[in-house]
Design a protein around this motif. Sequence first.
Motif, PDB file in Angstrom:
ATOM      1  N   LYS A  69      36.377  24.317  47.986  1.00  0.00           N
ATOM      2  CA  LYS A  69      35.965  24.279  49.398  1.00  0.00           C
ATOM      3  C   LYS A  69      36.253  22.918  50.013  1.00  0.00           C
ATOM      4  CE  LYS A  69      32.326  27.685  48.760  1.00  0.00           C
ATOM      5  NZ  LYS A  69      30.892  27.957  48.724  1.00  0.00           N
ATOM      6  N   ILE A  70      35.968  21.855  49.270  1.00  0.00           N
ATOM      7  CA  ILE A  70      36.217  20.496  49.766  1.00  0.00           C
ATOM      8  C   ILE A  70      37.715  20.259  49.958  1.00  0.00           C
ATOM      9  CG2 ILE A  70      36.072  18.048  49.153  1.00  0.00           C
ATOM     10  CD1 ILE A  70      33.405  18.759  47.705  1.00  0.00           C
ATOM     11  N   LEU A  71      38.516  20.679  48.985  1.00  0.00           N
ATOM     12  CA  LEU A  71      39.969  20.475  49.084  1.00  0.00           C
ATOM     13  C   LEU A  71      40.564  21.237  50.263  1.00  0.00           C
ATOM     14  CD1 LEU A  71      40.965  20.573  45.306  1.00  0.00           C
ATOM     15  CD2 LEU A  71      40.836  18.568  46.794  1.00  0.00           C
ATOM     16  N   ILE A  79      38.632  29.330  56.390  1.00  0.00           N
ATOM     17  CA  ILE A  79      38.696  30.716  55.934  1.00  0.00           C
ATOM     18  C   ILE A  79      37.882  31.575  56.886  1.00  0.00           C
ATOM     19  CG2 ILE A  79      38.154  32.284  54.038  1.00  0.00           C
ATOM     20  CD1 ILE A  79      38.304  29.851  52.171  1.00  0.00           C
ATOM     21  N   ARG A  80      38.500  32.658  57.331  1.00  0.00           N
ATOM     22  CA  ARG A  80      37.812  33.618  58.180  1.00  0.00           C
ATOM     23  C   ARG A  80      37.868  34.970  57.483  1.00  0.00           C
ATOM     24  NH1 ARG A  80      40.314  35.337  63.769  1.00  0.00           N
ATOM     25  NH2 ARG A  80      42.047  35.041  62.361  1.00  0.00           N
ATOM     26  N   ASP A 101      46.580  30.451  47.950  1.00  0.00           N
ATOM     27  CA  ASP A 101      45.801  31.665  47.729  1.00  0.00           C
ATOM     28  C   ASP A 101      44.858  31.526  46.540  1.00  0.00           C
ATOM     29  OD1 ASP A 101      47.959  31.701  46.041  1.00  0.00           O
ATOM     30  OD2 ASP A 101      48.392  33.818  46.297  1.00  0.00           O
ATOM     31  N   SER A 102      45.294  30.901  45.453  1.00  0.00           N
ATOM     32  CA  SER A 102      44.402  30.695  44.307  1.00  0.00           C
ATOM     33  C   SER A 102      43.256  29.775  44.693  1.00  0.00           C
ATOM     34  CB  SER A 102      45.161  30.098  43.125  1.00  0.00           C
ATOM     35  OG  SER A 102      46.144  30.985  42.671  1.00  0.00           O
ATOM     36  N   LEU A 103      43.567  28.701  45.392  1.00  0.00           N
ATOM     37  CA  LEU A 103      42.538  27.762  45.839  1.00  0.00           C
ATOM     38  C   LEU A 103      41.560  28.443  46.793  1.00  0.00           C
ATOM     39  CD1 LEU A 103      41.771  24.750  45.542  1.00  0.00           C
ATOM     40  CD2 LEU A 103      43.148  24.311  47.566  1.00  0.00           C
ATOM     41  N   THR A 104      42.077  29.291  47.662  1.00  0.00           N
ATOM     42  CA  THR A 104      41.222  30.014  48.614  1.00  0.00           C
ATOM     43  C   THR A 104      40.311  30.992  47.896  1.00  0.00           C
ATOM     44  OG1 THR A 104      42.938  29.812  50.302  1.00  0.00           O
ATOM     45  CG2 THR A 104      41.230  31.458  50.675  1.00  0.00           C
ATOM     46  N   LEU A 105      40.839  31.732  46.941  1.00  0.00           N
ATOM     47  CA  LEU A 105      40.003  32.670  46.183  1.00  0.00           C
ATOM     48  C   LEU A 105      38.924  31.929  45.401  1.00  0.00           C
ATOM     49  CD1 LEU A 105      42.638  35.246  44.916  1.00  0.00           C
ATOM     50  CD2 LEU A 105      40.847  35.618  46.608  1.00  0.00           C
ATOM     51  N   SER A 111      35.357  32.166  40.806  1.00  0.00           N
ATOM     52  CA  SER A 111      36.235  33.166  40.215  1.00  0.00           C
ATOM     53  C   SER A 111      37.225  32.522  39.263  1.00  0.00           C
ATOM     54  CB  SER A 111      36.996  33.915  41.308  1.00  0.00           C
ATOM     55  OG  SER A 111      37.754  33.003  42.071  1.00  0.00           O
ATOM     56  N   MET A 112      37.729  33.346  38.391  1.00  0.00           N
ATOM     57  CA  MET A 112      38.779  32.912  37.481  1.00  0.00           C
ATOM     58  C   MET A 112      40.099  33.450  37.998  1.00  0.00           C
ATOM     59  SD  MET A 112      36.990  33.593  33.869  1.00  0.00           S
ATOM     60  CE  MET A 112      36.344  35.135  34.443  1.00  0.00           C
ATOM     61  N   VAL A 113      41.122  32.693  37.793  1.00  0.00           N
ATOM     62  CA  VAL A 113      42.444  33.092  38.245  1.00  0.00           C
ATOM     63  C   VAL A 113      43.306  33.310  37.006  1.00  0.00           C
ATOM     64  CG1 VAL A 113      44.452  32.412  39.589  1.00  0.00           C
ATOM     65  CG2 VAL A 113      42.176  31.746  40.351  1.00  0.00           C
ATOM     66  N   LEU A 114      44.007  34.426  36.980  1.00  0.00           N
ATOM     67  CA  LEU A 114      44.932  34.718  35.884  1.00  0.00           C
ATOM     68  C   LEU A 114      46.309  34.208  36.247  1.00  0.00           C
ATOM     69  CD1 LEU A 114      43.927  38.408  35.086  1.00  0.00           C
ATOM     70  CD2 LEU A 114      43.039  36.316  34.068  1.00  0.00           C
ATOM     71  N   SER A 115      46.984  33.650  35.266  1.00  0.00           N
ATOM     72  CA  SER A 115      48.325  33.141  35.495  1.00  0.00           C
ATOM     73  C   SER A 115      49.182  33.440  34.266  1.00  0.00           C
ATOM     74  CB  SER A 115      48.266  31.640  35.751  1.00  0.00           C
ATOM     75  OG  SER A 115      49.528  31.157  36.137  1.00  0.00           O
ATOM     76  N   ASN A 116      50.468  33.350  34.439  1.00  0.00           N
ATOM     77  CA  ASN A 116      51.397  33.642  33.355  1.00  0.00           C
ATOM     78  C   ASN A 116      51.379  32.522  32.321  1.00  0.00           C
ATOM     79  OD1 ASN A 116      53.572  34.424  31.759  1.00  0.00           O
ATOM     80  ND2 ASN A 116      54.716  35.174  33.513  1.00  0.00           N
ATOM     81  N   THR A 117      51.561  32.875  31.052  1.00  0.00           N
ATOM     82  CA  THR A 117      51.552  31.878  29.978  1.00  0.00           C
ATOM     83  C   THR A 117      52.675  30.858  30.113  1.00  0.00           C
ATOM     84  OG1 THR A 117      52.763  33.447  28.599  1.00  0.00           O
ATOM     85  CG2 THR A 117      50.400  33.297  28.237  1.00  0.00           C
TER      86      THR A 117
END
Length: 154
Positions: A69-71, A79-80, A101-105, A111-117
């Motif tokens: 949120k700070i960043l 965010i609306r 989008d990851s930072l916004t979520l 939440s946890m974000v999934l990413s490719n290895t």
Amino acid sequence: MANSTKILNQLNGISLKTVPYVIIKTIVFLFIIAVGILSSILLKILLIPFKENIFIAKNTKYIINPLSKILLFIIGVSIRINNIVPMQDTIFVSNHWGYLDSLTLMALSPSMVLSNTSIKNIFLIGKVMELMGFLFIDCTKNATIPDIIDKSTF
């Protein structure tokens, strides 16, 4: 002489008053990221005796969510939300091309974000993403999906 003229022409539309402001915002942004990384490392050390899921849950709730949120505020993103979205037991799927989008979520909800290895193996970036609560999956192997679901449930 030609190079300095070219640079001056490029800067013609930019006010010199904005340059220190941008530099200050960049320094604050990097400082917040450094604080987040150090906080996550300290939390990981404190939670060594516990399961990895405990670290991920606490890290995303108490460090990553507020820092996101700070960043976003620092870079000027607001965010609306148009609809009510349940934030518990929800999976958001984002096939993204950007970094916000990851930072916004992560700012909307712990939440946890999934990413490719493959991203996990990038020097420094993979470690920072791991400390931020990203979970890495091998998109070529469906066998890892149950393992990721198990890691992501608290």
